[in-house]
Design a protein around this motif. Structure first.
Motif, short mmCIF file in Angstrom:
data_model
loop_
_atom_site.label_atom_id
_atom_site.label_comp_id
_atom_site.label_asym_id
_atom_site.label_seq_id
_atom_site.Cartn_x
_atom_site.Cartn_y
_atom_site.Cartn_z
N LYS A 42 39.32 29.28 39.91
CA LYS A 42 39.21 28.42 38.73
C LYS A 42 39.64 29.17 37.47
O LYS A 42 39.50 30.40 37.38
CB LYS A 42 37.77 27.93 38.57
N LEU A 43 40.16 28.45 36.51
CA LEU A 43 40.55 28.99 35.20
C LEU A 43 41.55 30.15 35.31
O LEU A 43 41.60 31.03 34.46
CB LEU A 43 39.31 29.45 34.42
N LYS A 44 42.32 30.15 36.41
CA LYS A 44 43.32 31.20 36.66
C LYS A 44 42.70 32.60 36.65
O LYS A 44 43.34 33.59 36.25
CB LYS A 44 44.45 31.11 35.62
N ALA A 45 41.44 32.68 37.09
CA ALA A 45 40.72 33.95 37.02
C ALA A 45 41.41 35.06 37.82
O ALA A 45 41.53 36.19 37.35
CB ALA A 45 39.28 33.76 37.51
N ALA A 46 41.86 34.74 39.02
CA ALA A 46 42.50 35.76 39.86
C ALA A 46 43.73 36.34 39.16
O ALA A 46 43.93 37.57 39.15
CB ALA A 46 42.88 35.19 41.21
N LYS A 47 44.52 35.48 38.57
CA LYS A 47 45.74 35.92 37.88
C LYS A 47 45.40 36.78 36.66
O LYS A 47 46.08 37.76 36.36
CB LYS A 47 46.55 34.69 37.45
N ASN B 35 42.46 44.91 37.83
CA ASN B 35 41.88 45.28 39.12
C ASN B 35 42.77 46.25 39.88
O ASN B 35 42.31 47.24 40.45
CB ASN B 35 41.63 44.04 39.98
N SER B 36 44.05 45.94 39.90
CA SER B 36 44.99 46.75 40.66
C SER B 36 45.12 48.16 40.09
O SER B 36 45.27 49.13 40.83
CB SER B 36 46.36 46.07 40.70
N ILE C 53 32.82 44.82 44.59
CA ILE C 53 32.78 43.36 44.69
C ILE C 53 33.82 42.77 43.74
O ILE C 53 33.89 43.16 42.57
CB ILE C 53 31.37 42.84 44.32
N VAL C 54 34.63 41.84 44.23
CA VAL C 54 35.69 41.23 43.41
C VAL C 54 35.17 39.91 42.85
O VAL C 54 35.17 38.88 43.52
CB VAL C 54 36.97 41.01 44.23
N SER C 55 34.73 39.95 41.61
CA SER C 55 34.13 38.79 40.94
C SER C 55 35.15 38.04 40.11
O SER C 55 35.99 38.64 39.44
CB SER C 55 32.98 39.27 40.04
N GLY C 56 35.06 36.71 40.12
CA GLY C 56 35.94 35.90 39.30
C GLY C 56 35.68 36.07 37.82
O GLY C 56 36.60 35.96 37.01
#
Length: 220
Positions: A122-127, A133-134, A99-102
Motif C-alpha cells: 500500500k502507498l507504494k511503501a515497497a518502492k 533497505n538495499s 524484519i522488513v516493515s512497510g
C-alpha cells in the motif's frame, strides 16, 4: 561476511507497550504517516466496522502511543513458531534477524515500535523503501524468507531465497499458511544451530520438508 535473515512482519500485533513513544522517525516513515492521513481508510485497510475503526485509531496514535520491541509487537504465525522467549541465544537472533516493515523499513527485533497498520503493498511503501533497505544490505549475505510483496522492498548482491513448497500428485504449490509456521521453525533452527551457510540447509528436517538445493519440498 555478516549473515542477515530477512523475515516479514505480521498483520497481527500486540496492543499497548511500556516504552516511550517514538522520539523521531525516518523521512520515509514520516512521508508514509502523512500519506496514511490522506488516504481513504476503506481502500487502505480493506477492513470493515470494528476492525476498520481500530486500524484508523491505531494509526492516528502512531507518534503518541507507547512502544515495545518489534519481536514482542508482532504476534503472527511466524513469530509464534520462532518462540523468541524460549531461545537461549537471543543476542544472536537480535544481531542476525531483520524484519522488513512497510512503515519502518528494516527493523531489528529489539527496535521499539508502536502498534500500526500498513501493508507493504500500500502507498507504494515497497518502492519508497527499496533504495534505503538495499543500501543497508550491502556487504551482507542474506537468507531471504520474505513473501513476494516484501521482496520488492529489498535488493542484495549476495544471498539466497528460501521457499517452502508442497508437492501433491506431482504438482508443486506454495506451502501457504502452513509455510508460515515452518518458516518460523527454520529461523529458530538457523539461530540455535548458528547456521550461516546454505550447504548445511539439508540438516534441517522438520514437518517432512527436505532441502533440494533450491527449495524445501514436502510431498503430501
Amino acid at each position: 561476511m555478516k549473515t542477515i535473515i530477512l523475515i516479514p512482519p505480521s498483520e497481527g500485533k500486540a496492543d499497548g507497550g511500556k516504552n516511550h513513544p517514538l522520539q523521531s522517525v525516518s523521512s520515509i516513515a514520516a512521508d508514509l504517516i502523512e500519506a496514511i492521513k490522506e488516504a481513504d481508510p476503506k481502500k487502505l485497510y480493506g477492513l470493515k466496522e470494528k476492525a476498520l475503526e481500530k486500524a484508523i485509531t491505531v494509526n492516528k496514535e502512531l507518534l503518541s502511543s507507547k512502544t515495545m520491541p518489534a519481536i514482542e509487537r508482532y504476534t503472527g504465525v511466524v513469530y509464534d513458531a520462532i518462540d523468541y522467549q524460549t531461545l537461549k541465544n537471543k543476542s544472536d537472533f537480535d544481531k542476525k534477524v531483520v524484519i522488513v516493515s512497510g512503515l519502518f523499513g528494516l527493523v531489528r527485533p529489539i527496535n521499539l515500535i508502536p502498534n500500526y497498520r500498513l501493508k507493504i503493498d500500500k502507498l507504494k511503501a515497497a518502492k519508497l523503501w527499496v533504495t534505503s533497505n538495499s543500501e543497508q544490505l550491502k556487504d551482507k549475505f542474506v537468507i531471504d524468507l520474505l513473501p513476494q510483496a516484501h521482496k520488492k522492498a529489498v535488493k542484495y548482491d549476495n544471498g539466497i531465497e528460501v521457499e517452502f513448497v508442497l508437492k501433491k500428485a506431482g504438482k508443486k504449490m506454495p506451502a501457504g499458511h502452513q509455510g508460515k509456521h515452518i518458516k518460523g521453525r527454520f529461523v529458530r533452527w538457523l539461530i540455535e544451530k548458528n547456521i550461516t551457510d546454505p550447504k548445511h540447509f539439508n540438516d534441517f528436517n522438520e514437518e517432512g520438508y527436505k532441502w533440494t538445493g533450491e527449495i524445501f519440498l514436502k510431498e503430501v
